[in-house]
Design a protein around this motif. Structure first.
Motif, short mmCIF file in Angstrom:
data_model
loop_
_atom_site.label_atom_id
_atom_site.label_comp_id
_atom_site.label_asym_id
_atom_site.label_seq_id
_atom_site.Cartn_x
_atom_site.Cartn_y
_atom_site.Cartn_z
N MET A 1 0.83 -1.19 0.00
CA MET A 1 0.00 0.00 0.00
C MET A 1 0.87 1.25 0.00
SD MET A 1 -3.04 -0.88 2.70
CE MET A 1 -4.11 -2.30 2.46
N LYS A 2 0.44 2.26 -0.74
CA LYS A 2 1.19 3.50 -0.83
C LYS A 2 1.10 4.29 0.46
CE LYS A 2 1.59 7.72 -3.55
NZ LYS A 2 1.01 8.52 -4.66
N ARG A 3 2.26 4.75 0.96
CA ARG A 3 2.30 5.56 2.16
C ARG A 3 2.05 7.02 1.79
NH1 ARG A 3 3.83 4.60 7.24
NH2 ARG A 3 4.51 6.36 8.53
N GLN A 4 1.19 7.68 2.56
CA GLN A 4 0.84 9.08 2.28
C GLN A 4 1.10 9.94 3.51
OE1 GLN A 4 -2.99 9.65 0.12
NE2 GLN A 4 -3.33 7.47 0.53
N SER A 5 1.21 11.25 3.29
CA SER A 5 1.35 12.20 4.38
C SER A 5 0.40 13.36 4.16
CB SER A 5 2.79 12.72 4.48
OG SER A 5 3.68 11.70 4.84
N LEU A 6 -0.21 13.83 5.24
CA LEU A 6 -1.11 14.97 5.18
C LEU A 6 -0.75 15.93 6.31
CD1 LEU A 6 -4.55 13.17 4.65
CD2 LEU A 6 -3.16 14.29 2.91
N ASP A 7 -0.89 17.22 6.04
CA ASP A 7 -0.65 18.23 7.06
C ASP A 7 -1.90 18.43 7.91
OD1 ASP A 7 1.98 18.78 6.34
OD2 ASP A 7 1.39 20.25 4.83
N VAL A 8 -1.72 18.54 9.22
CA VAL A 8 -2.83 18.72 10.14
C VAL A 8 -2.75 20.11 10.75
CG1 VAL A 8 -3.97 17.86 12.23
CG2 VAL A 8 -2.89 16.25 10.64
N PHE A 9 -3.85 20.84 10.66
CA PHE A 9 -3.94 22.20 11.18
C PHE A 9 -5.02 22.24 12.26
CE2 PHE A 9 -2.35 22.48 6.89
CZ PHE A 9 -1.42 23.51 6.91
#
Length: 422
Positions: A1-9
């Motif tokens: 599975m592709k690893r993803q990153s998201l910014d949290v505000f």
């Protein structure tokens, strides 16, 4: 599975990074946040206190997955975006611009400032959107970028003056529009919810503001979001499943063995309140209200906490409160164990007092608090107008309050109704 990153505000400020695959997520607070607030401070969630290390336990998945809708609504959104239904991080990449509370989850490099991105809507466009739910029939430039937990189909819109606006990515939604469910076995659910919230407010309880409105061919309840300010700002909140690190699928408590879920919630939240006994009383008032109206949907996703920037925790206003048991006999699960009992038909005032005592509230204080709620709700229920189809609630809810005050279980129907008293 592709690893993803998201910014949290949070409140428009970057606080950390969410990363992982669809079912394995971790969260890392920014070093500046750790230095400013300190380790173990409460900022995002009671289940995710500020930490230097990367947090990789199930509470991360449960918190962020809890920002997303459930059931058919989630499946439809996943299908529309070419994603698997369980893919929380993939769905948040699309829907995380406007979530419950003050949190926003965005792709890297995307600004959280959504001001000016709300798109004006005509009355016809709004009606078309509401009529199409639980699917969506949207103009080309109306991408769905907002998310709210729950299984019931709804649309999130911004109200500006006397017109509706579509919340573009990052823009603030101020209202929830829920049409009458197409497949619910519970009759007259929306007018009953609208009535119940008005009764709560009239009884002196904090409750979400709501009104009934017709959009095209469908009636809907329009709820003003309590986690939004009059100026269009965000207030942070989380529901009880998130606060306890539980998944949305566990929203109904599955055991009556002590300690109860509410006891664990109080133990977790009370140290972060300004007045711990005041918090216990507020929760007791909410639990007593849901019992007397016969709310069989008062589970852990339908109770929430407000979290102020300094970490202070308060009970959120009542919402999604409806007398489901009094409309549909099988809706008899109280949602939580209360004094060792989870069946609405079997609960008495003594169960409520026993439960509050387990939270640490003095039993005499608990009895006086619960009795005051029952008396206030009885008066408010009598005085609050109800549509003809649910007008029996004007008599039934006060009768239930009287039953509970007299040490009995609360009746499910009036003597002249077809259903027998339980």
């Amino acid at each position: 599975m592709k690893r993803q990153s998201l910014d949290v505000f949070l409140h428009g400020r970057h606080i950390g990074v969410l990363s992982g695959t669809s079912l394995r997520l971790s969260f890392q607070y920014d070093a500046e946040i750790v230095a400013e607030y300190g380790v173990s401070s409460i900022l995002l969630s009671l289940a995710l206190p500020v930490a230097r290390r990367k947090i990789a336990d199930t509470a991360v998945l449960n918190y962020f997955d809890g920002l997303l809708p459930e059931g058919q609504v989630r499946s439809h959104l996943a299908s529309q975006n070419g994603l698997a239904t369980p893919d929380a991080i993939g769905l948040l990449r699309v829907l995380g611009g406007d979530c419950a509370g003050a949190v926003q989850v965005l792709p890297e490099g995307m600004s959280p400032d959504g001001r000016g991105k709300a798109i004006p809507m005509t009355d016809e466009e709004v009606a078309k959107v509401v009529e199409a739910l639980p699917t969506w029939d949207l103009p080309d430039d109306f991408a769905i970028t907002a998310s709210l937990g729950g299984i019931q189909s709804k649309v999130l819109l911004n109200r500006s003056g006397d017109r509706w606006m579509w919340p573009g990515r990052g823009a603030v939604s101020t209202h929830i529009i829920k049409p009458e469910p197409l497949d619910s076995p519970i009759p007259h659910l929306l007018p009953a919810e609208d009535w119940a919230l008005k009764v709560a407010a009239a009884a002196g309880l904090r409750a979400a503001e709501a009104r009934l409105e017709t959009f095209g061919a469908r009636q809907a309840i329009v709820v003003t979001r309590y986690d939004r300010t009059a100026e269009g700002g965000r207030l942070h909140q989380e529901d009880f499943t998130q606060a306890l690190g539980l998944g949305s699928e566990a929203k109904y408590e599955g055991t009556t063995a002590p300690p109860s879920r509410l006891t664990r919630l109080v133990s977790t939240a009370a140290p972060h309140t300004r007045d711990d006994d005041g918090f216990r009383r507020d929760l007791l008032r909410a639990v007593t209200f849901n019992l007397v109206i016969g709310n069989g949907d008062a589970h852990s996703k339908n109770y929430s906490l407000l979290i102020r920037d300094g970490g202070e925790v308060l009970l959120a206003p009542l919402y999604d409160a409806a007398p489901t048991l009094l409309l549909y006999a099988p809706s008899k699960n109280a949602g939580h164990a209360i004094g060792g009992q989870a069946g609405l038909n079997h609960l008495t005032l003594e169960h409520v007092i026993k439960e509050a005592a387990a939270w640490g509230l003095d039993p005499d204080d608990a009895r006086a608090t619960a009795a005051a709620v029952l008396e206030a709700v009885a008066g408010a229920a009598t005085a609050t107008p109800a549509q003809d189809v649910i007008s029996f609630l004007n008599q039934l809810v006060p009768a239930r309050a009287e039953d509970l005050l007299n040490g009995r279980t609360a009746r499910r129907a009036l003597d002249n109704q077809a259903s027998a008293r339980t």
